[in-house]
Design a protein around this motif. Structure first.
Motif, PDB file in Angstrom:
ATOM      1  N   HIS A  62      53.658  43.230  35.822  1.00 36.16           N
ATOM      2  CA  HIS A  62      55.069  42.770  37.513  1.00 36.16           C
ATOM      3  C   HIS A  62      54.347  42.582  38.405  1.00 36.16           C
ATOM      4  O   HIS A  62      55.289  43.086  40.251  1.00 36.16           O
ATOM      5  N   LEU A  63      53.590  41.284  38.556  1.00 36.82           N
ATOM      6  CA  LEU A  63      53.024  40.728  39.392  1.00 36.82           C
ATOM      7  C   LEU A  63      53.992  39.541  40.476  1.00 36.82           C
ATOM      8  O   LEU A  63      54.200  38.429  39.062  1.00 36.82           O
ATOM      9  N   ASP A  64      54.575  39.029  41.413  1.00 37.63           N
ATOM     10  CA  ASP A  64      54.528  37.926  41.901  1.00 37.63           C
ATOM     11  C   ASP A  64      53.824  36.645  41.840  1.00 37.63           C
ATOM     12  O   ASP A  64      53.075  37.124  43.801  1.00 37.63           O
ATOM     13  N   VAL A  65      52.793  36.416  41.868  1.00 40.89           N
ATOM     14  CA  VAL A  65      51.548  35.238  42.134  1.00 40.89           C
ATOM     15  C   VAL A  65      52.015  34.664  43.243  1.00 40.89           C
ATOM     16  O   VAL A  65      53.050  33.373  42.528  1.00 40.89           O
ATOM     17  N   ARG A  66      51.241  34.587  44.061  1.00 38.88           N
ATOM     18  CA  ARG A  66      52.205  33.855  45.064  1.00 38.88           C
ATOM     19  C   ARG A  66      50.722  32.541  45.223  1.00 38.88           C
ATOM     20  O   ARG A  66      51.288  31.056  45.527  1.00 38.88           O
ATOM     21  N   GLU A  67      49.666  32.281  45.640  1.00 39.49           N
ATOM     22  CA  GLU A  67      48.918  31.376  45.393  1.00 39.49           C
ATOM     23  C   GLU A  67      47.472  32.244  45.372  1.00 39.49           C
ATOM     24  O   GLU A  67      46.578  32.691  44.859  1.00 39.49           O
ATOM     25  N   GLU A  68      46.094  31.059  44.830  1.00 38.02           N
ATOM     26  CA  GLU A  68      45.192  30.819  44.488  1.00 38.02           C
ATOM     27  C   GLU A  68      44.491  31.441  45.570  1.00 38.02           C
ATOM     28  O   GLU A  68      44.433  30.281  46.164  1.00 38.02           O
ATOM     29  N   ILE A  69      43.366  32.223  45.406  1.00 40.27           N
ATOM     30  CA  ILE A  69      42.318  32.228  46.105  1.00 40.27           C
ATOM     31  C   ILE A  69      41.042  31.901  46.593  1.00 40.27           C
ATOM     32  O   ILE A  69      40.214  32.421  46.945  1.00 40.27           O
ATOM     33  N   GLY A  70      40.851  31.849  45.214  1.00 37.37           N
ATOM     34  CA  GLY A  70      39.506  31.995  44.524  1.00 37.37           C
ATOM     35  C   GLY A  70      39.269  31.633  42.854  1.00 37.37           C
ATOM     36  O   GLY A  70      40.246  31.601  42.140  1.00 37.37           O
ATOM     37  N   ARG A  71      37.057  31.353  43.007  1.00 33.98           N
ATOM     38  CA  ARG A  71      37.338  31.641  41.665  1.00 33.98           C
ATOM     39  C   ARG A  71      36.193  31.893  41.494  1.00 33.98           C
ATOM     40  O   ARG A  71      35.289  31.947  42.121  1.00 33.98           O
ATOM     41  N   GLY A  72      35.906  32.209  40.404  1.00 39.62           N
ATOM     42  CA  GLY A  72      34.236  33.200  39.777  1.00 39.62           C
ATOM     43  C   GLY A  72      33.926  32.681  37.660  1.00 39.62           C
ATOM     44  O   GLY A  72      35.116  32.367  37.298  1.00 39.62           O
ATOM     45  N   ALA A  73      32.874  33.275  37.702  1.00 38.31           N
ATOM     46  CA  ALA A  73      32.658  33.889  36.931  1.00 38.31           C
ATOM     47  C   ALA A  73      33.566  34.027  35.166  1.00 38.31           C
ATOM     48  O   ALA A  73      33.985  33.786  34.300  1.00 38.31           O
ATOM     49  N   PHE A  74      34.639  35.417  35.735  1.00 42.17           N
ATOM     50  CA  PHE A  74      35.322  35.702  35.555  1.00 42.17           C
ATOM     51  C   PHE A  74      36.341  34.586  34.697  1.00 42.17           C
ATOM     52  O   PHE A  74      36.887  35.166  33.725  1.00 42.17           O
ATOM     53  N   GLY A  75      36.838  34.227  35.897  1.00 36.20           N
ATOM     54  CA  GLY A  75      38.264  33.443  36.230  1.00 36.20           C
ATOM     55  C   GLY A  75      38.784  33.009  38.062  1.00 36.20           C
ATOM     56  O   GLY A  75      37.739  33.191  38.557  1.00 36.20           O
ATOM     57  N   ARG A  76      40.161  32.983  37.188  1.00 40.32           N
ATOM     58  CA  ARG A  76      40.517  32.713  39.017  1.00 40.32           C
ATOM     59  C   ARG A  76      41.070  33.952  39.546  1.00 40.32           C
ATOM     60  O   ARG A  76      41.734  35.004  38.899  1.00 40.32           O
ATOM     61  N   VAL A  77      41.586  33.997  40.474  1.00 44.00           N
ATOM     62  CA  VAL A  77      41.539  34.590  42.202  1.00 44.00           C
ATOM     63  C   VAL A  77      43.121  34.462  42.571  1.00 44.00           C
ATOM     64  O   VAL A  77      42.935  33.469  42.910  1.00 44.00           O
ATOM     65  N   TYR A  78      43.830  35.582  42.513  1.00 51.06           N
ATOM     66  CA  TYR A  78      45.088  35.023  43.093  1.00 51.06           C
ATOM     67  C   TYR A  78      45.821  36.738  44.212  1.00 51.06           C
ATOM     68  O   TYR A  78      45.183  37.472  44.231  1.00 51.06           O
ATOM     69  N   ARG A  79      46.216  35.708  45.493  1.00 51.74           N
ATOM     70  CA  ARG A  79      46.868  36.836  45.987  1.00 51.74           C
ATOM     71  C   ARG A  79      47.885  37.111  45.240  1.00 51.74           C
ATOM     72  O   ARG A  79      49.012  36.487  44.659  1.00 51.74           O
ATOM     73  N   ALA A  80      49.016  38.143  45.179  1.00 51.75           N
ATOM     74  CA  ALA A  80      49.906  38.298  44.241  1.00 51.75           C
ATOM     75  C   ALA A  80      51.299  39.727  44.666  1.00 51.75           C
ATOM     76  O   ALA A  80      49.472  40.259  45.908  1.00 51.75           O
ATOM     77  N   TRP A  81      51.812  40.052  44.745  1.00 53.18           N
ATOM     78  CA  TRP A  81      53.002  41.086  45.549  1.00 53.18           C
ATOM     79  C   TRP A  81      53.317  41.550  44.249  1.00 53.18           C
ATOM     80  O   TRP A  81      53.321  41.392  43.108  1.00 53.18           O
TER      81      TRP A  81
END
Length: 751
Positions: A62-81
């Motif tokens: 149910h999330l609208d993914v807007r932009e990538e804001i970081g990366r880590g060992a687990f995976g990528r991090v995004y800002r989402a609505w």
């Protein structure tokens, strides 16, 4: 008329957000006002206009993914609505299956468990799921910088800033551990410092349930404990070690071991290399050293870490401003100078040196800060002794040990507990074992260390020191006089109480009283103190008849020793008020409480903290006697005024106010206060852990937020727990009985 029409038209254009037609002149006297209105309106529209949003990258659940804001060992991090929460969140998506080391089901189960952990210094996890084998965890979107980024800019933080970061984090870790979880990767990169300076512990990608086995693949080597590098699974002790590394890094700008690779770190641990604590402030050193212990059992629990950091935070407030040495202290300074001169002079005889040393010691012992009007001057002398005694008395081990013990006691009485602790430890470390004439000094140092450590609190260290002093095969039973042996056992009782071992503490106090009476007779000041301690121990476990007997006996002895106006008699009156209150003899309780208040007022300044205890007991008396309105007003006032300097005041206010709210059916607020109370519950109240957990679930059940059967099971567990500790005569046990009956009667009539 034309002028009025032009002005109206222009005003309408401004109101409709259209471009004004300044050609239609409303009149020279109005044009400036119209332009100002237009500029203000345009400014408001610009401020209220939503920020331009980047285009949607993709949808995930149910999330609208807007932009990538970081990366880590687990995976990528995004800002989402988040369309359900109606706000931006951080979405962490796992790496492709080919690079994952964990099963999706494991990650989701643990993330959902973490979603139930709510704390202002823990990243709020809102949910987790798997879509086409890709795991996602969504949580609060934080604005700020990581602690790692701050340390890159300023490698070494001031001690106050380290406490501001470490104290709330230790409190957060304590909650994680109470929920049977382990973070698993505490490090500066996983600590966000929000724009309002609040630290937030994040990145639970390595979190595990306590006791679950897992390869030591998680965590960062520099922050991993020796047992983790050897392959041990996740455990709270590993989090505590990592917290120690973080504190060391913040305080010094360096890691405690210079190793840069995992292999070098493992080699350092195998060789038994001690951490480099150079640059760690003296007050922090015992705590950081304990957290970095190679033995996991010697690391203090997170709750204790928080308590000790709070103690360090409050220390400057307890210290008085230093002043010049008063004229009354000149004789002490002169005696010290004569002693140092004598010790350095080969012409002086040993007997003369001994006499001058004894004079100095005797004078310092008389300068007791608790009985002198100039404690700041006394502190200056103690500080001077601390700085000069090692060099001056280096050739005289007995004299040096004596002077260190005196200075340590003085530092303790002036509120410098960490300094006193360090000096007591030095006496133990540097005074040779097996030298008959030095054995007593070592044993006195053990007892001093135990006394200070129990107050900080460093309970594990206090317990070890007391056990060493009481060890029948050790040096102390032969070196200590009988009175000091009793002091050691009294300290053992204090340590047991700090650990929540109430029944064991009662046994120690009862035996101690019997031995005291055999040694000193049935009267006397020390015996009265022991009667008081025994009475409190009996009251704590609900044996009120025995508590009353010993309280009355303590009162009789003190009235014969001190008369009717002593502060110590005030302590006894407060004890008797508490016992009568618990017995339901409210008139007698009020009478004793009033007498205690009079004695306190006659012997203490009006702002003394001890007076807060009287106010708290007054509120408890009103609550138990049915004056709930007066009690509630008092406890709300105390809760509002209680700050970080008085954690016990806040804890007691939360407890008693929760009782009132539960009794009057205000379930929601009661549950909230109980949740806060459980988060700050000290170790000495651990016998009541299951009781407070049941209280919180009971409040949820009464407002329909938990199943009744779940609440009844929690109550059964708490009752069995208290009964197993022989605590079935205390008020909480009675409350559990009444709650069980209330749940059996049906739905609540409260809020």
């Amino acid at each position: 008329m034309m002028e009025k029409d032009a002005a109206s038209e222009l005003a309408q254009q401004i109101a409709d957000c259209e471009a004004p037609d300044w050609g239609a002149d409303p009149g020279a006297d109005r044009v400036d006002a119209m332009r100002l209105i237009h500029e203000v309106a345009a400014g408001f529209r610009a401020a209220a206009a939503p920020e331009a949003q980047p285009p949607s990258l993709f949808a995930w659940r149910h999330l609208d993914v807007r932009e990538e804001i970081g990366r880590g060992a687990f995976g990528r991090v995004y800002r989402a609505w988040d369309s359900l929460l109606k706000r931006d969140v951080a979405l962490k998506l796992s790496e492709p299956a080919s690079r994952r080391t964990l099963e999706p089901g494991v990650v989701i189960a643990e993330a959902r468990c973490l979603a139930r952990v709510r704390h202002p210094n823990i990243l709020a996890v809102h949910g987790a799921d798997s879509v086409d084998g890709q795991v996602g965890i969504w949580s609060d979107l934080l604005v700020g910088r990581t602690l790692e980024q701050l340390l890159d800019e300023r490698p070494r933080l001031p001690a106050e800033a380290v406490i501001d970061v470490g104290l709330p984090l230790a409190d957060a870790v304590a909650l994680i551990h109470r929920r049977a979880l382990v973070h698993g990767d505490i490090k500066p990169a996983n600590i966000m410092i929000r724009d309002d300076a609040t630290p937030v512990l994040m990145d639970f990608g390595a979190a595990r349930e306590q006791g679950r086995s897992a390869a030591a693949a998680f965590g960062s080597p520099r922050f991993m404990a020796p047992e983790q590098l050897d392959g041990a699974g996740p455990a709270p002790e590993g989090d505590l070690f990592a917290l120690g590394v973080v504190l060391c890094r913040c305080l010094t700008g360096r890691y405690p071991w210079p190793a840069t690779t995992r292999d070098e770190l493992e080699a350092a641990f195998r060789q038994g290399d001690r951490p480099d604590l150079g640059g760690v402030p003296r007050g922090f050193r015992p705590l950081v050293n304990a957290l970095l212990s190679a033995d996991p059992t010697r690391r203090p629990a997170a709750r204790e870490v928080a308590d000790r950091l709070a103690h360090l935070r409050d220390a400057p407030r307890r210290r008085r401003r230093r002043a010049a040495v008063a004229a009354v202290m000149a004789s002490l300074a002169l005696a010290l100078a004569l002693t140092v001169t004598a010790l350095r002079s080969e012409k002086r005889t040993r007997l003369e040196v001994q006499a001058l040393r004894d004079l100095t010691i005797s004078a310092l012992q008389e300068a007791d800060p608790e009985r002198t009007s100039g404690p700041t001057s006394i502190k200056v002398v103690y500080d001077a002794l601390a700085e000069g005694m090692d060099g001056a008395l280096a050739e005289y081990p007995a004299a040096l040990a004596d002077m260190r013990l005196i200075v340590a006691r003085g530092q303790q009485r002036l509120g410098e507990e960490e300094a006193a602790l360090e000096i007591f430890q030095r006496v133990l470390d540097e005074t040779p074992v097996g030298v008959k004439q030095l054995a007593r000094r070592r044993c006195v140092a053990m007892l001093g260390l135990a006394d200070v450590a129990a107050e900080i609190p460093d309970v594990a260290r206090a317990e070890a020191a007391v056990e060493a002093a009481l060890d029948p095969a050790g040096e102390c039973p032969r070196a200590l006089p009988p009175a000091q042996k009793l002091t050691a056992r009294n300290l053992l009782g204090k340590v047991l109480n700090r650990q929540g071992k109430w029944q064991e503490m009662l046994e120690v106090q009862v035996t101690l009283l019997a031995d005291r009476e055999q040694l000193h007779g049935v009267g006397g000041e020390a015996t009265a103190v022991d009667h008081h301690n025994v009475a409190r121990a009996y009251m704590q476990v609900g044996r009120l008849d025995e508590a009353l007997h010993h309280g009355v006996r303590a009162q009789e002895i003190l009235q014969g020793v001190d008369g009717e106006e002593s502060l110590r008699l005030g302590y006894i009156k407060l004890l008797l008020a508490e016992v009568h209150n618990d017995r339901g003899a409210f008139d007698l309780a009020q009478e004793n409480l009033d007498m205690a208040r009079d004695l306190y007022a006659s012997n203490l300044p009006p702002d003394h903290p001890a007076l807060l205890g009287l106010d708290g007991e007054q509120g408890r008396l009103w609550r138990r006697s049915g004056a709930l309105g007066r009690a509630e007003a008092l406890f709300r006032d105390r809760l509002q005024k209680a700050d970080a300097e008085a954690p016990a005041v806040r804890r007691h206010a939360l407890r008693d106010l929760s009782y009132i709210l539960l009794a009057t059916g205000r379930w929601s607020e009661a549950g909230r206060l109980l949740a806060e109370l459980r988060s700050i519950l000290p170790e000495r109240l651990s016998p009541l852990t299951t009781y407070f957990a049941a209280a919180e679930i009971y409040a949820d059940a009464r407002q329909g937020q938990a199943e009744v059967e779940h609440a009844r099971r929690a109550i059964d567990v708490a009752r069995a727990d208290l009964a197993g500790q022989s605590l079935n005569r205390i008020e909480p046990y009675e409350q559990l009985e009444s709650w069980d009956l209330a749940l059996a009667e049906g739905p609540s009539s409260g809020e």
